[in-house]
Design a protein around this motif. Structure first.
Motif, mmCIF file in Angstrom:
data_model
loop_
_atom_site.group_PDB
_atom_site.id
_atom_site.type_symbol
_atom_site.label_atom_id
_atom_site.label_comp_id
_atom_site.label_asym_id
_atom_site.label_seq_id
_atom_site.Cartn_x
_atom_site.Cartn_y
_atom_site.Cartn_z
ATOM 1 N N SER A 149 0.661 -0.764 0.484
ATOM 2 C CA SER A 149 -0.493 0.001 0.411
ATOM 3 C C SER A 149 1.127 1.361 -0.074
ATOM 4 N N VAL A 150 0.655 2.499 -1.043
ATOM 5 C CA VAL A 150 1.607 3.558 -0.898
ATOM 6 C C VAL A 150 0.840 4.566 -0.606
ATOM 7 N N THR A 151 1.309 5.205 -0.471
ATOM 8 C CA THR A 151 1.275 7.127 0.047
ATOM 9 C C THR A 151 2.001 8.339 -0.404
ATOM 10 N N GLU A 152 1.819 9.353 -0.977
ATOM 11 C CA GLU A 152 2.720 10.104 -0.687
ATOM 12 C C GLU A 152 2.012 11.346 0.381
ATOM 13 N N ASP A 153 3.158 11.946 1.075
ATOM 14 C CA ASP A 153 1.958 13.123 1.669
ATOM 15 C C ASP A 153 2.500 14.386 0.708
ATOM 16 N N ALA A 154 2.518 15.144 1.689
ATOM 17 C CA ALA A 154 2.339 16.559 1.293
ATOM 18 C C ALA A 154 4.262 17.630 1.948
ATOM 19 N N ALA A 155 5.367 16.276 2.056
ATOM 20 C CA ALA A 155 5.872 17.249 2.632
ATOM 21 C C ALA A 155 6.624 17.924 1.732
ATOM 22 N N GLY A 156 6.137 17.709 -0.324
ATOM 23 C CA GLY A 156 6.627 18.066 -1.225
ATOM 24 C C GLY A 156 6.630 19.759 -0.931
ATOM 25 N N GLU A 157 4.800 19.917 -0.979
ATOM 26 C CA GLU A 157 4.480 21.357 -0.733
ATOM 27 C C GLU A 157 5.274 22.566 0.523
ATOM 28 N N LYS A 158 5.247 20.985 1.147
ATOM 29 C CA LYS A 158 6.190 22.169 2.253
ATOM 30 C C LYS A 158 7.070 22.888 2.393
ATOM 31 N N ALA A 159 8.035 21.903 2.192
ATOM 32 C CA ALA A 159 9.244 22.214 1.296
ATOM 33 C C ALA A 159 9.940 23.300 -0.078
ATOM 34 N N GLY A 160 8.704 23.476 -0.866
ATOM 35 C CA GLY A 160 8.673 23.571 -1.953
ATOM 36 C C GLY A 160 9.438 23.175 -3.572
ATOM 37 N N GLY A 161 9.153 21.630 -3.052
ATOM 38 C CA GLY A 161 9.105 20.230 -4.213
ATOM 39 C C GLY A 161 8.418 20.417 -4.773
ATOM 40 N N ASN A 162 9.075 19.627 -5.660
ATOM 41 C CA ASN A 162 7.830 18.711 -6.493
ATOM 42 C C ASN A 162 7.319 17.284 -6.646
ATOM 43 N N ALA A 163 7.796 16.747 -5.047
ATOM 44 C CA ALA A 163 7.125 15.499 -4.826
ATOM 45 C C ALA A 163 7.205 14.941 -3.350
ATOM 46 N N GLY A 164 6.390 14.563 -3.007
ATOM 47 C CA GLY A 164 6.123 14.016 -1.326
ATOM 48 C C GLY A 164 7.451 13.078 -1.372
ATOM 49 N N ASN A 165 6.877 12.965 0.480
ATOM 50 C CA ASN A 165 7.511 11.467 0.656
ATOM 51 C C ASN A 165 6.688 10.449 0.415
ATOM 52 N N ILE A 166 7.647 8.781 -0.322
ATOM 53 C CA ILE A 166 6.943 8.191 -0.164
ATOM 54 C C ILE A 166 6.354 6.826 0.939
ATOM 55 N N ILE A 167 5.629 6.946 1.409
ATOM 56 C CA ILE A 167 5.413 5.850 2.671
ATOM 57 C C ILE A 167 4.693 4.688 2.173
ATOM 58 N N ALA A 168 5.377 3.664 2.149
ATOM 59 C CA ALA A 168 4.310 2.217 1.040
ATOM 60 C C ALA A 168 4.955 1.277 2.641
ATOM 61 N N LYS A 169 3.665 0.178 3.013
ATOM 62 C CA LYS A 169 3.878 -0.596 4.335
ATOM 63 C C LYS A 169 3.338 -1.959 3.455
ATOM 64 N N ILE A 170 3.853 -3.334 4.689
ATOM 65 C CA ILE A 170 3.851 -4.489 4.734
ATOM 66 C C ILE A 170 3.822 -5.069 5.508
ATOM 67 N N PRO A 171 1.895 -5.458 5.062
ATOM 68 C CA PRO A 171 1.371 -5.829 6.893
ATOM 69 C C PRO A 171 2.216 -7.018 7.377
ATOM 70 N N ALA A 172 2.268 -7.226 8.959
ATOM 71 C CA ALA A 172 2.659 -7.643 9.123
ATOM 72 C C ALA A 172 1.963 -9.506 9.490
ATOM 73 N N ASN A 173 2.911 -10.829 8.851
ATOM 74 C CA ASN A 173 2.581 -11.712 9.223
ATOM 75 C C ASN A 173 3.213 -12.643 10.613
#
Length: 375
Positions: free
Chosen positions: A41-65
């Motif tokens: 599952s992949v999310t891009e946050d709003a860090a780019g807007e706050k920093a003045g860049g053109n992309a945010g951080n990418i956060i991806a997750k694998i659920p526990a087994n």
């Protein structure tokens, strides 16, 4: 078993994607597609807007087994320094370097490559784990902005690993300095340099007097300081009325860093007084230090994982900052791992293929080792 050819080819592909600080859009999209194709599952946050860049951080997750094991965070930064446009990697003997007039970008795409390959190994071999959170940050170089503006509400992990240090795999950075930036504006008085220079106050001369009296570079084994930028003046026939200076102080010891701040500020103020002028000085904190003990959970896992692979675990301190500084300050106990990148931030940057492979093996083993715990 790490797929050697896949790992090398992916690294070669990624370093050819332009991704200067603040301009990570292309590599961010590439990584989002990769992570989604791997089932995360992949999310891009709003860090780019706050920093003045053109992309945010990418956060991806694998659920526990294995729900009894700890969630761990794995992080590398997406951006590279200049000159970093048009990288053309080449393999020479057992090393990868750049053939053109650029950096290679192993800082930090070697870390990204290791994490991607480790994820594949975990999924292909159903490795037990308590949940994995992957964070690919923007704009680490020159400010740690991605980590500073990261949406921490998206994370659960309380321990983590940043893959962003020199030193061969098995190197574990447990101690890193805090850093302050110093900005100074030294005021002079303009005058015609040929007709009435005695009516002016040369701000460049004032700055030179201040800097000449400073002890710059390494102060002791824990402390460094530097004046890195100086600019001012308009023309050779004008006595300059303004000079701007930028510098920094770093130390593993907070009191030593603060002492160096005072030394630099006092030198600038005294030089201004001698020339009957003034200086405006501002000291801004960049990031805090961290100091992990050998008994810290993240460190114990990293040590055991290295030993399992036959690597020699080495606990080291560093004079550089990384996203790990910010994560530790935010309550995520984070060690920074050596990934074998050499001569970074230069056109001579290179990495050994053996280190590239061992990085991925090490990340897999860290995940395995953490997955065997019951908290």
């Amino acid at each position: 078993m790490v797929n050697r050819d896949r790992l090398i080819n992916e690294f070669l592909q990624m370093v050819q994607i332009d991704s200067l600080s603040g301009r990570e859009r292309q590599i961010a999209d590439y990584l989002k597609d990769k992570l989604i194709s791997l089932g995360l599952s992949v999310t891009e946050d709003a860090a780019g807007e706050k920093a003045g860049g053109n992309a945010g951080n990418i956060i991806a997750k694998i659920p526990a087994n294995n729900s009894s094991a700890p969630v761990i965070m794995l992080c590398s930064h997406m951006d590279t320094v200049e000159p970093g446009i048009g990288v053309k990697p080449v393999i020479k003997d057992n090393f990868i370097c750049s053939q053109s007039d650029t950096v290679l970008g192993s800082d930090d795409k070697a870390g990204i490559a290791a994490i991607l390959e480790a994820i594949r190994q975990v999924k292909e071999n159903d490795v037990p784990h308590g949940g994995i959170e992957v964070v690919f940050t923007i704009w680490e170089e020159g400010g740690l902005f991605g980590a500073k503006y990261l949406d921490y509400s998206l994370l659960e992990a309380k321990i983590g690993y940043v893959l962003d240090s020199d030193g061969t795999p098995g190197t574990i950075i447990t101690r890193a300095p805090s850093q302050d930036k110093i900005y100074a504006e030294i005021h002079g008085r303009a005058a015609h340099a040929g007709i009435n220079p005695e009516d002016g106050i040369n701000a460049i001369l004032v700055a030179a007097n201040a800097i000449a009296g400073l002890n710059l570079g390494r102060i002791d084994e824990e402390t460094t300081c530097n004046i890195g930028v100086i600019c001012g003046g308009k023309a050779t026939n004008i006595v300059p009325d303004l000079v701007k200076i930028e510098g920094e102080t770093r130390s593993l010891d907070v009191s030593k860093r603060q002492a160096q701040n005072k030394v630099i500020c006092r030198a600038i103020e005294q030089a201004a007084e001698r020339f009957d002028t003034k200086a405006d000085i501002n000291v801004e904190p960049e990031y805090t230090s961290f100091n992990l003990s050998e008994d810290s959970l993240s460190v114990k896992i990293a040590i055991k994982a290295a030993q399992n692979l036959g690597l020699t675990p080495r606990l080291e301190k560093t004079g550089g900052g990384s996203d790990a500084n910010v994560f530790n300050n935010m309550g995520i106990e984070t060690a920074n791992l050596g990934i074998g990148m050499r001569k970074v931030h230069t056109k001579e940057e290179y990495i050994a293929i053996e280190d590239l492979i061992n990085n991925a093996r090490y990340v897999v083993e860290i995940i395995k080792t953490a997955g065997e715990l019951s908290l």
